[in-house]
Design a protein around this motif. Structure first.
Motif, mmCIF file in Angstrom:
data_model
loop_
_atom_site.group_PDB
_atom_site.id
_atom_site.type_symbol
_atom_site.label_atom_id
_atom_site.label_comp_id
_atom_site.label_asym_id
_atom_site.label_seq_id
_atom_site.Cartn_x
_atom_site.Cartn_y
_atom_site.Cartn_z
ATOM 1 N N ASP A 10 1.091 -1.314 -0.268
ATOM 2 C CA ASP A 10 -0.004 0.032 0.153
ATOM 3 C C ASP A 10 0.927 1.745 -0.001
ATOM 4 N N THR A 240 -7.128 3.859 6.249
ATOM 5 C CA THR A 240 -6.763 2.457 5.053
ATOM 6 C C THR A 240 -5.654 4.011 4.120
ATOM 7 N N GLY A 242 -4.012 4.277 2.066
ATOM 8 C CA GLY A 242 -4.161 4.648 0.289
ATOM 9 C C GLY A 242 -5.216 5.249 1.051
#
Length: 257
Positions: A10, A240, A242
Motif C-alpha cells: 500500500d 487505510t 491509501g
C-alpha cells in the motif's frame, strides 16, 4: 544473488502537520510511506535499487535506500507487526498539491513495480480546521501526560493512556495511531525500536472501526519498571493507508514507571 520477491502492499502519500515542538522544522509538510509485503527471502532493501515518487506538475522526490531515523526522515523501517519493511520520507516543502502520485520501485532483478493514489485536500483541510482550535486542550488532556509518574502500585500491563476525543470537541471524525518508545525525551525516540504501536491499518481487517474517535488507548504489553516512556498520537482522516489525506502528529509526551 539476492533471494525474495518484491511486492507493494500500500501507499500513504499525504499531507503532514508536524506538531512536534522545538524542532525548527516547518509544521506543514508531506510524506510518502510505501509498505511492502514480506519478501519470503532477503529484506526488501537488499532487493531494490531505487524508489522514486512522481506527482502533478513535474513533481519528483527520491526515497533513500537507508535506515530511517528522526534525523534523516528518509529511509526504511522494519515493522515487527507485519514482519516486513516500509519506506518513509518526510518533505518540508509544505502540503501536497491535489492529484495523482505514483511510486516507482526499480528492483535489482530489472523489474519495476508501481503504485499510486490520489491526494484530496478537502478532508485534509477539514481535519486541520477541527484540530487547530483544540490543539492546546488536546495536548493537556493526555494522561499520563508530560513528565508524570504513574501512580504507585499501577500494574504495568494494560496501562491506559486517555485523552479528549477530537470528535467530542469538534464534531469531526478522526482516527488515531499511537506509538510508544522507551525514551526519556523526543530526541531519544527511535522509530526503529518502538516498544509498541497500534497498527490500525492492519487491525481494520478484523475491526473496520479501528482507531476511530478514540479517547483511550490500552497498551497491551508490559512496561519496564523504573523507566521513561515517550509516546505520541497521530490523527488521520481514515484507517487505510491509501485513503489517508493527512496525518497530524501531536506533541510528544513522556511519563515514568
Amino acid at each position: 544473488m539476492p533471494q525474495g520477491k518484491v511486492e507493494l502492499y500500500d501507499l500513504m502519500a499525504c499531507n503532514v502537520y508536524m506538531d512536534f515542538e522545538n524542532t525548527g522544522l516547518p509544521k506543514e509538510q508531506h510524506k510518502f510511506l510505501i509498505a511492502f509485503y514480506p519478501t519470503g527471502g532477503d529484506p526488501v532493501h537488499e532487493l531494490i535499487d531505487s524508489i522514486t515518487a512522481r506527482g502533478p506538475n513535474g513533481y519528483v522526490a527520491e526515497v533513500a535506500n537507508q535506515p530511517y531515523t528522526i534525523s534523516n526522515l528518509n529511509g526504511h523501517i522494519f515493522d515487527r507487526t507485519t514482519n516486513s519493511h516500509w519506506y518513509m520520507i518526510n518533505l518540508y516543502s509544505g502540503f501536497m498539491e491535489p492529484g495523482e502520485y505514483v511510486i516507482e520501485v526499480k528492483c535489482k532483478d530489472g523489474s519495476v513495480k508501481t503504485i499510486s493514489r490520489v491526494q484530496d485536500n478537502a478532508p485534509s483541510d477539514k481535519l486541520m480546521a477541527a484540530y487547530l482550535p483544540q490543539r492546546e486542550r488536546l495536548k493537556a488532556s493526555y494522561q499520563p501526560g508530560q513528565c508524570q509518574p504513574l501512580p504507585a502500585g499501577t500494574a504495568l500491563t494494560g496501562v491506559e493512556v486517555t485523552c479528549d476525543s477530537l470528535k467530542e470537541l469538534s464534531g469531526v471524525d478522526c482516527w488515531t495511531v499511537f506509538r510508544i518508545c522507551e525514551a526519556s525525551n523526543s530526541k531519544e525516540f527511535d522509530p526503529q525500536n518502538l516498544y509498541w504501536w497500534d497498527n490500525i491499518f492492519l487491525e481494520r481487517f478484523s475491526n473496520p472501526e479501528a482507531g476511530k474517535n478514540r479517547n483511550r488507548i490500552r497498551i497491551p504489553v508490559e512496561l519496564k519498571a523504573g523507566s521513561a516512556f515517550t509516546y505520541f498520537s497521530e490523527l488521520t482522516d481514515g484507517n487505510t493507508m491509501g485513503g489517508t489525506n493527512i496525518c497530524i502528529f501531536q506533541p510528544y509526551q513522556t511519563f515514568y514507571t
